[in-house]
Design a protein around this motif. Structure first.
Motif, PDB file in Angstrom:
ATOM      1  N   TRP A   1      62.846  36.050  21.925  1.00 17.82           N
ATOM      2  CA  TRP A   1      63.247  35.333  20.705  1.00 17.82           C
ATOM      3  C   TRP A   1      64.619  35.794  20.173  1.00 17.82           C
ATOM      4  O   TRP A   1      64.767  36.183  19.042  1.00 17.82           O
ATOM      5  CB  TRP A   1      62.157  35.441  19.611  1.00 17.82           C
TER       6      TRP A   1
ATOM      7  N   LEU B   1      51.377  26.506  23.368  1.00  9.64           N
ATOM      8  CA  LEU B   1      51.474  27.578  22.363  1.00  9.64           C
ATOM      9  C   LEU B   1      50.094  27.806  21.766  1.00  9.64           C
ATOM     10  O   LEU B   1      49.494  26.868  21.228  1.00  9.64           O
ATOM     11  CB  LEU B   1      52.404  27.124  21.239  1.00  9.64           C
TER      12      LEU B   1
ATOM     13  N   ALA C   1      55.290  37.676  23.386  1.00 12.46           N
ATOM     14  CA  ALA C   1      56.494  37.992  22.620  1.00 12.46           C
ATOM     15  C   ALA C   1      56.718  39.499  22.694  1.00 12.46           C
ATOM     16  O   ALA C   1      55.766  40.275  22.496  1.00 12.46           O
ATOM     17  CB  ALA C   1      56.305  37.555  21.177  1.00 12.46           C
TER      18      ALA C   1
ATOM     19  N   LYS D   1      52.645  34.142  28.457  1.00 12.10           N
ATOM     20  CA  LYS D   1      53.935  34.659  27.967  1.00 12.10           C
ATOM     21  C   LYS D   1      53.688  35.391  26.660  1.00 12.10           C
ATOM     22  O   LYS D   1      53.067  34.848  25.752  1.00 12.10           O
ATOM     23  CB  LYS D   1      54.875  33.465  27.759  1.00 12.10           C
TER      24      LYS D   1
ATOM     25  N   TRP E   1      49.243  36.025  15.032  1.00 13.73           N
ATOM     26  CA  TRP E   1      50.029  36.722  16.064  1.00 13.73           C
ATOM     27  C   TRP E   1      51.461  36.197  16.114  1.00 13.73           C
ATOM     28  O   TRP E   1      52.381  36.939  16.477  1.00 13.73           O
ATOM     29  CB  TRP E   1      49.372  36.575  17.458  1.00 13.73           C
ATOM     30  N   ILE E   2      51.661  34.912  15.756  1.00 16.55           N
ATOM     31  CA  ILE E   2      52.985  34.308  15.939  1.00 16.55           C
ATOM     32  C   ILE E   2      53.993  34.745  14.877  1.00 16.55           C
ATOM     33  O   ILE E   2      55.199  34.491  14.993  1.00 16.55           O
ATOM     34  CB  ILE E   2      52.876  32.773  16.022  1.00 16.55           C
TER      35      ILE E   2
ATOM     36  N   ASP F   1      55.203  26.791  15.541  1.00 17.93           N
ATOM     37  CA  ASP F   1      55.612  28.178  15.300  1.00 17.93           C
ATOM     38  C   ASP F   1      56.525  28.428  14.104  1.00 17.93           C
ATOM     39  O   ASP F   1      56.608  29.565  13.651  1.00 17.93           O
ATOM     40  CB  ASP F   1      56.163  28.842  16.558  1.00 17.93           C
ATOM     41  N   TYR F   2      57.251  27.434  13.593  1.00 19.17           N
ATOM     42  CA  TYR F   2      58.102  27.741  12.434  1.00 19.17           C
ATOM     43  C   TYR F   2      57.532  27.159  11.154  1.00 19.17           C
ATOM     44  O   TYR F   2      58.225  26.932  10.187  1.00 19.17           O
ATOM     45  CB  TYR F   2      59.522  27.206  12.623  1.00 19.17           C
TER      46      TYR F   2
ATOM     47  N   ILE G   1      56.737  40.861  16.052  1.00 18.85           N
ATOM     48  CA  ILE G   1      57.536  40.190  17.081  1.00 18.85           C
ATOM     49  C   ILE G   1      58.984  40.638  16.898  1.00 18.85           C
ATOM     50  O   ILE G   1      59.486  40.647  15.770  1.00 18.85           O
ATOM     51  CB  ILE G   1      57.422  38.651  16.945  1.00 18.85           C
TER      52      ILE G   1
ATOM     53  N   GLU H   1      65.597  27.056  23.904  1.00 14.81           N
ATOM     54  CA  GLU H   1      64.808  26.407  22.849  1.00 14.81           C
ATOM     55  C   GLU H   1      65.620  26.232  21.557  1.00 14.81           C
ATOM     56  O   GLU H   1      65.300  25.367  20.754  1.00 14.81           O
ATOM     57  CB  GLU H   1      63.487  27.135  22.595  1.00 14.81           C
TER      58      GLU H   1
ATOM     59  N   GLU I   1      62.744  35.596  28.764  1.00  8.25           N
ATOM     60  CA  GLU I   1      63.123  34.395  28.012  1.00  8.25           C
ATOM     61  C   GLU I   1      63.906  34.725  26.760  1.00  8.25           C
ATOM     62  O   GLU I   1      63.560  35.633  26.023  1.00  8.25           O
ATOM     63  CB  GLU I   1      61.833  33.654  27.644  1.00  8.25           C
TER      64      GLU I   1
ATOM     65  N   ASP J   1      58.893  36.791  26.146  1.00  9.26           N
ATOM     66  CA  ASP J   1      59.723  35.976  25.257  1.00  9.26           C
ATOM     67  C   ASP J   1      60.391  36.920  24.255  1.00  9.26           C
ATOM     68  O   ASP J   1      59.716  37.642  23.531  1.00  9.26           O
ATOM     69  CB  ASP J   1      58.839  34.971  24.505  1.00  9.26           C
TER      70      ASP J   1
ATOM     71  N   HIS K   1      60.113  23.757  25.340  1.00  7.94           N
ATOM     72  CA  HIS K   1      59.453  24.653  24.399  1.00  7.94           C
ATOM     73  C   HIS K   1      58.382  23.867  23.628  1.00  7.94           C
ATOM     74  O   HIS K   1      58.679  22.824  23.047  1.00  7.94           O
ATOM     75  CB  HIS K   1      60.508  25.190  23.415  1.00  7.94           C
TER      76      HIS K   1
HETATM   77  C1  LIG Z   1      56.435  33.536  20.135  1.00  8.26           C
HETATM   78  C2  LIG Z   1      57.874  33.228  20.030  1.00  8.26           C
HETATM   79  O1  LIG Z   1      58.512  34.157  19.249  1.00  8.26           O
HETATM   80  C3  LIG Z   1      58.160  31.830  19.507  1.00  8.26           C
HETATM   81  O2  LIG Z   1      57.666  31.596  18.249  1.00  8.26           O
HETATM   82  C4  LIG Z   1      57.654  30.801  20.450  1.00  8.26           C
HETATM   83  C5  LIG Z   1      58.565  30.675  21.573  1.00  8.26           C
HETATM   84  O3  LIG Z   1      59.682  31.102  21.576  1.00  8.26           O
HETATM   85  C6  LIG Z   1      58.069  30.011  22.763  1.00  8.26           C
HETATM   86  O4  LIG Z   1      56.962  29.475  22.748  1.00  8.26           O
HETATM   87  O5  LIG Z   1      58.778  30.011  23.727  1.00  8.26           O
END
Ligand SMILES: C[C@H](O)[C@H](O)CC(=O)C(=O)O
Ligand SMILES: [Mg+2]
Length: 394
Positions: free
Chosen positions: A216, A340, A179, A177, A29-30, A20-21, A34, A268, A240, A214, A318
């Protein structure tokens, strides 16, 4: 085996793909739509790439012994992590026995305390630690899960993180889950929009499928409490990472004020046994989500997990693919795992670290047989299709 000695540590960077980063293509979508801690600035709202989520990219740690054994791992941290590994951490490994993992961890952590403790330094230590476990597995010809106590079940069940819980259900996952897309800057309208999407998903998936939000790190206590209470009607299983990771007090308050039966989850972006100790002693959450590539590696995750067990908390790491799976299958308090969805539209299962790893197992029908992990080390190879660059040497 007892005499295998580490000859060389290398840290390289690679661009494109990853989890994801890392670098994803436009429209994934990721990255888009968000809610983030930067969403209060309209200019940084549309995509996480606009504020630089992919700026670090991947670091690849490779370790070789004098007898020709090789272990590796990938995590986030890119060039700054590569510098720390080459110029600082490598000295604590080279010339050491491959079995000295605990000692090497302690020296890496203590030697970086004056500028480390979390963030990139812990990403770097995590990457080195995972590569050490992979290497030990290659030397012993044993899977990592067998070296840390052995599997306690025959298969891992997964929930999916992505934009389409409805499709995740069809693919056999136990939950989905999403975002959240709105935060305090959108006020009541934001809460309303999230509830509408949650309600639509609940209609699509039925009553028994888990749905989670989620956030974030992007909400505040007031907004998160309102969202959680309103979402109860739609059976939200957990909320989350609602708050910034430093707001332990806010998490404790949120946990007291969510509806009974709804879980508060986080962790995470937390690191080390000391960070997680704070989360637990302050009763910030019900379930912790360390990322094994960020929290200090597997050596540290085992300690965090024991602490969590004693506090009656679940540990569901995570992301992190094989690095998580080898851990999850060995712990009673890790009853399921996260997957993921790295397909841009979250509409199919693709390996989480695409295109970095060869032989990366994926859930089939939302499950992974432990036999799929029965290979030395973490059981994956570095893909031949990626280009490694080694920006620093020592
Ligand atoms: C989708 C979320 O913003 C992040 O990238 C992934 C995450 O936090 C998770 O899988 O938990
Ligand atoms: Mg999360």
């Amino acid at each position: 085996m007892g005499t295998a000695v580490i000859r060389q540590v290398r840290a390289s960077v690679v661009r494109g793909g990853g989890a994801d980063y890392h670098d994803q293509s436009e429209g994934h979508w990721i990255d888009d739509n968000i809610s983030t801690p930067m969403s209060k600035y309209p200019a940084y709202r549309k995509s996480r790439q606009s504020f630089g989520i992919n700026v670090l990219g991947t670091v690849v740690v490779e370790i070789e012994t004098d007898g020709g054994h090789y272990g590796f791992a990938v995590t986030t941290g890119g060039e700054p992590a590569a510098f720390i590994i080459e110029r600082h951490l490598a000295r604590f490994l080279e010339g050491r026995k491959v079995t000295d993992i605990e000692l090497m961890w302690d020296q890496m952590y203590n030697a970086t305390l004056y500028y480390g403790r979390r963030g990139i330094v812990l990403n770097a230590i995590s990457g080195v630690d995972l590569a050490l476990w992979d290497l030990l597995g290659q030397v012993r010809q044993e899977p990592v899960h067998a070296m840390i106590g052995g599997a306690v079940r025959d298969e891992i069940r997964f929930y999916a993180t992505g934009a389409r819980p409805d499709l995740a259900k069809q693919m056999g996952f136990i939950g989905g889950k999403m975002a959240v897309r709105h935060g305090p800057a959108q006020g009541a309208e934001g809460v309303h929009a999230e509830l509408q999407r949650l309600g639509e998903m609940r209609n699509a998936v039925g009553d028994d499928f888990w749905l989670m939000f989620d956030c974030w790190m992007s909400l505040d206590v007031n907004y998160a409490t309102k969202l959680a209470n309103a979402a109860h009607e739609f059976g939200l299983k957990w909320i989350e990472e609602a708050l910034p990771p430093d707001d332990y007090w806010g998490y404790a308050e949120l946990k007291r004020d969510v509806p009974r039966g709804m879980m508060v989850t986080t962790g995470e972006h937390e690191a080390t046994r000391w960070g997680f100790r704070l989360l637990m002693e302050m009763d910030c959450c019900d379930l912790i989500q360390p990322d094994v590539g960020w929290c200090g590696g597997l050596t540290e995750l085992l300690k965090i997990s024991s602490l969590a067990d004693a506090h009656g908390k679940l540990v569901v790491p995570h992301g992190s693919s094989v690095y998580s799976y080898h851990f999850v299958c060995t712990r009673q308090n890790s009853p399921f795992a996260e997957f993921l969805m790295m397909a841009p539209a979250a509409d199919k299962v693709v390996p989480m670290f695409t295109p970095m790893l060869e032989g990366e197992p994926v859930p089939v029908d939302g499950r992974l047989k432990i036999s799929a992990l029965d290979k030395p080390g973490f059981g994956v190879k570095l893909s031949q299709d990626i280009t490694l660059e080694r920006p620093y040497t020592h």
